[in-house]
Scaffold this active site. Structure first.
Site, PDB file in Angstrom:
ATOM      1  N   GLY A  42       0.963  -1.146   0.044  1.00 32.02           N
ATOM      2  CA  GLY A  42      -0.044  -0.042   0.082  1.00 32.02           C
ATOM      3  C   GLY A  42       0.767   1.364  -0.189  1.00 32.02           C
ATOM      4  O   GLY A  42       0.689   2.199  -0.779  1.00 32.02           O
ATOM      5  N   ARG A  43       1.960   1.288   0.572  1.00 34.80           N
ATOM      6  CA  ARG A  43       2.666   2.799   0.882  1.00 34.80           C
ATOM      7  C   ARG A  43       3.562   2.570  -0.306  1.00 34.80           C
ATOM      8  O   ARG A  43       4.355   3.891  -0.345  1.00 34.80           O
ATOM      9  CB  ARG A  43       3.315   2.491   2.275  1.00 34.80           C
ATOM     10  CG  ARG A  43       4.227   1.057   2.573  1.00 34.80           C
ATOM     11  CD  ARG A  43       4.722   1.221   3.999  1.00 34.80           C
ATOM     12  NE  ARG A  43       5.411  -0.161   4.350  1.00 34.80           N
ATOM     13  CZ  ARG A  43       4.621  -1.210   4.764  1.00 34.80           C
ATOM     14  NH1 ARG A  43       3.166  -1.042   4.807  1.00 34.80           N
ATOM     15  NH2 ARG A  43       5.303  -2.190   5.126  1.00 34.80           N
TER      16      ARG A  43
ATOM     17  N   GLU B 291       6.059   2.308   8.855  1.00 31.71           N
ATOM     18  CA  GLU B 291       5.254   1.060   8.583  1.00 31.71           C
ATOM     19  C   GLU B 291       6.247  -0.094   8.010  1.00 31.71           C
ATOM     20  O   GLU B 291       5.867  -1.116   8.136  1.00 31.71           O
ATOM     21  CB  GLU B 291       4.051   1.271   7.956  1.00 31.71           C
ATOM     22  CG  GLU B 291       2.964   0.429   7.740  1.00 31.71           C
ATOM     23  CD  GLU B 291       1.678   0.730   7.303  1.00 31.71           C
ATOM     24  OE1 GLU B 291       0.583   1.184   7.799  1.00 31.71           O
ATOM     25  OE2 GLU B 291       1.516   0.675   5.935  1.00 31.71           O
TER      26      GLU B 291
HETATM   27  O1  F6P Z   1      -3.435   0.201   8.374  1.00 34.17           O
HETATM   28  C1  F6P Z   1      -2.515   0.456   7.772  1.00 34.17           C
HETATM   29  C2  F6P Z   1      -2.905  -0.026   6.333  1.00 34.17           C
HETATM   30  O2  F6P Z   1      -2.852  -1.365   6.128  1.00 34.17           O
HETATM   31  C3  F6P Z   1      -1.600   0.732   5.385  1.00 34.17           C
HETATM   32  O3  F6P Z   1      -0.858  -0.434   5.005  1.00 34.17           O
HETATM   33  C4  F6P Z   1      -2.610   0.865   3.855  1.00 34.17           C
HETATM   34  O4  F6P Z   1      -1.942   1.567   3.211  1.00 34.17           O
HETATM   35  C5  F6P Z   1      -3.849   1.549   4.518  1.00 34.17           C
HETATM   36  O5  F6P Z   1      -3.975   0.740   5.614  1.00 34.17           O
HETATM   37  C6  F6P Z   1      -5.018   1.229   3.762  1.00 34.17           C
HETATM   38  O6  F6P Z   1      -5.243  -0.060   3.385  1.00 34.17           O
HETATM   39  P1  F6P Z   1      -6.191  -0.391   2.065  1.00 34.17           P
HETATM   40  O7  F6P Z   1      -5.450   0.328   1.023  1.00 34.17           O
HETATM   41  O8  F6P Z   1      -6.241  -1.793   1.891  1.00 34.17           O
HETATM   42  O9  F6P Z   1      -7.613   0.325   2.384  1.00 34.17           O
END
Ligand code: F6P
Length: 540
Positions: A278-279, A364
């Protein structure tokens, strides 16, 4: 093949260079003031260049012996082999048994990278869809249910599904100007499920002209789904009934089956893959809001900048390799000088959100306490990364940097050339001069400080009596010796922003490779989510 293949023991203290560095740290180094005055004690050179970015690390508390042992540490930890494993698609995210291939997302369109033809084909085909959609919306061809042109985009997402595109949209927003005859598209971002966050954006918008983009890798994140449901209700209340909302909704996700079940149309669904963290996802379809803001040409330039940094990381010798150097200097400050935090201080106001973005990417990723081989870390890992705009910081927390009790290493980020977008502004050159002057002065003041003798002399020169000066001298002295680097970006273009982000991604990689940890899972965020779900069930 996995990340531990070349390195049976994850703990870096077993490496010879670790012990050598510890011995050098125990001996101590001269004050930075003295190091700066004695170039013969400094590593040569104290700067490195690549992809339009210069790393000036003359004000880091290192001498040539330290630098050579840091480079030996990188070699002994197998950073290069681990890097090559990542680029080749090895499952270096061992706890989730996944490859880590955000580098493939910005690979050259005409060349298949080490990740192979299948990944290349998937990436290029989804990128083409993203670019075509962005150009159609920016060109005014995308209409809402009532036939009105779509002019506003509301991205709903959180964490990695918000911070990257939001930061980059702000940094490159000057490219958003429409060409003649096309709509003026504005991209808004909502991450927080506090009702005000959503309402304060939607209340100014016309549902008939609004596209709601729901960005979520998992499509299960409670905060995002809460905001998405309310945005859909807002569309319905504004005259776009549920069955007509398809043209007003986009899903960006690695779980298209979930978004399909929630009613998002296939042609309005953009996907990425489980090997994109995600990051690290701004380069994927998750970058669609950015492409909508700046257009596909600039978005592709942004990707090309990231790719240029990848090539630099893969090919530049360690001693002049920007991510390797930035990572090693961070390890020195964290593990051997004992500094638990790292300040990131950006000077161009368009990089206001860069530090929070890097904060998620770094903390993270490297906020871990277990080595790849499952043993507990007895070395410090990821630092607390914090920061924001340097100029504003100067009038807030810089006091503590200069005279407080914490030694806080700083990474400054500045832009060398004036903003092209502001070329016609009569005051732009003067503002640019003031901003960069401040950056340079802070870097110098933090490193050199001002000892009591110099302070006393300056107080006396200002007209104070001896006793008045003596009463003030301790208050007005600066210990200095604060290690800092400056990243000078030649111009804040899409390509350079891409390179700067990739530089930080690889810095995080280098540090994880040395610490022997997995930078690509994030189990630490799960417990709170699980408890929230349990509490919800208990109160239902
Ligand atoms: O809670 C942290 C996280 O899991 C991040 O790693 C991620 O970017 C964010 O939540 C959003 O997650 P998603 O894109 O699945 O909604």
């Amino acid at each position: 093949m996995n990340a531990t293949a070349h390195r049976p023991v994850s703990n870096p203290t077993a490496l010879p260079a670790w012990g050598a560095l510890q011995a050098l740290a125990n001996q101590g180094l001269p004050h930075l003031r003295d190091l700066l005055a004695n170039p013969d004690q400094r590593p040569a050179p104290v700067a490195a260049d690549g992809t339009g970015i210069r790393l000036d690390f003359a004000r880091q508390a290192v001498n040539s012996a330290v630098m050579s042992q840091l480079l030996a540490l990188a070699q002994q930890a197998g950073v290069a082999q681990q890097r090559d494993a990542m680029f080749a698609g090895a499952h270096i995210n061992t706890t989730e048994d996944r490859a880590v291939l955000h580098v493939a997302l910005r690979g050259a369109p005409d060349t298949v990278g080490p990740w192979g033809a299948a990944v290349h084909a998937d990436v290029q085909s989804e990128l083409a869809r993203v670019c075509a959609f962005a150009d159609a919306l920016r060109g005014g061809q995308l209409k809402g249910h009532t036939g009105e042109t779509l002019t506003d985009v509301v991205n709903i997402g959180i964490g990695g599904s918000d911070l990257g595109p939001r930061m980059a949209t702000e940094a490159l927003g000057h490219l958003a100007a429409p060409s003649a005859g096309t709509p003026d598209v504005t991209v808004h971002y909502v991450s927080n499920p506090d009702a005000w966050a959503l309402h304060s954006v939607l209340r100014r918008l016309n549902p008939a002209r609004t596209l709601v983009v729901v960005s979520s890798k998992t499509f299960t994140t409670q905060e995002t789904l809460t905001n998405a449901a309310s945005a859909r209700r807002w569309l319905a209340d504004g005259g776009i009934a549920t069955e007509h909302q398809g043209k007003h909704l986009v899903a960006i996700t690695a779980s298209p089956q979930r978004s399909a079940a929630a009613g998002y149309l296939p042609e309005h669904t953009f996907t990425f893959w489980d090997w994109v963290g995600g990051r690290y996802s701004v380069w994927s379809a998750l970058g669609l809001p950015l492409a909508l803001a700046i257009g596909s040409t600039a978005f592709r330039e942004f990707l090309a900048g990231g790719h240029a940094m990848d090539e630099h990381f893969r090919t530049a010798p360690p001693a002049s390799n920007l991510p390797v150097l930035l990572g090693l200097l961070g390890v020195w400050n964290r593990n051997f000088l004992g500094c638990p935090t790292q300040l990131l201080s950006t000077y161009p106001s368009r990089l206001a959100r860069f530090a929070p973005f890097v904060q998620q990417m770094d903390m993270e990723s490297n906020g871990k306490r277990t080595h790849l081989d499952g043993t507990a870390c007895d070395v410090a890992t990821g630092p607390i990364v914090w920061g924001g705009l340097g100029i504003d910081g100067q009038h807030a927390y810089f006091q503590l940097l200069h005279q407080g009790q914490h030694r806080v290493p700083v990474e400054f980020v500045g832009v060398e050339s004036e903003d092209v977008a502001l070329a016609d502004l009569p005051f732009a050159a003067e503002h640019h001069r003031v901003v960069n002057l401040n950056l340079r002065a802070q870097a110098e003041a933090l490193a050199k400080g001002r000892g009591e003798a110099d302070t006393l002399a300056s107080l006396l020169a200002s007209g104070l009596t001896e006793s008045q000066a003596q009463a003030l001298v301790a208050h007005r002295s600066f210990p200095g010796n604060v290690p800092n680097s400056t990243l000078w970006v030649d111009a804040l273009t899409p390509s350079r922003l891409g390179a700067l982000i990739a530089l930080y991604e690889h810095k995080v990689f280098v540090q994880a490779a040395i610490w022997g940890i997995n930078a690509y899972d994030q189990w630490g965020v799960e417990l709170g989510k699980t408890m929230a779900q349990a509490m919800e069930k208990a109160t239902a």
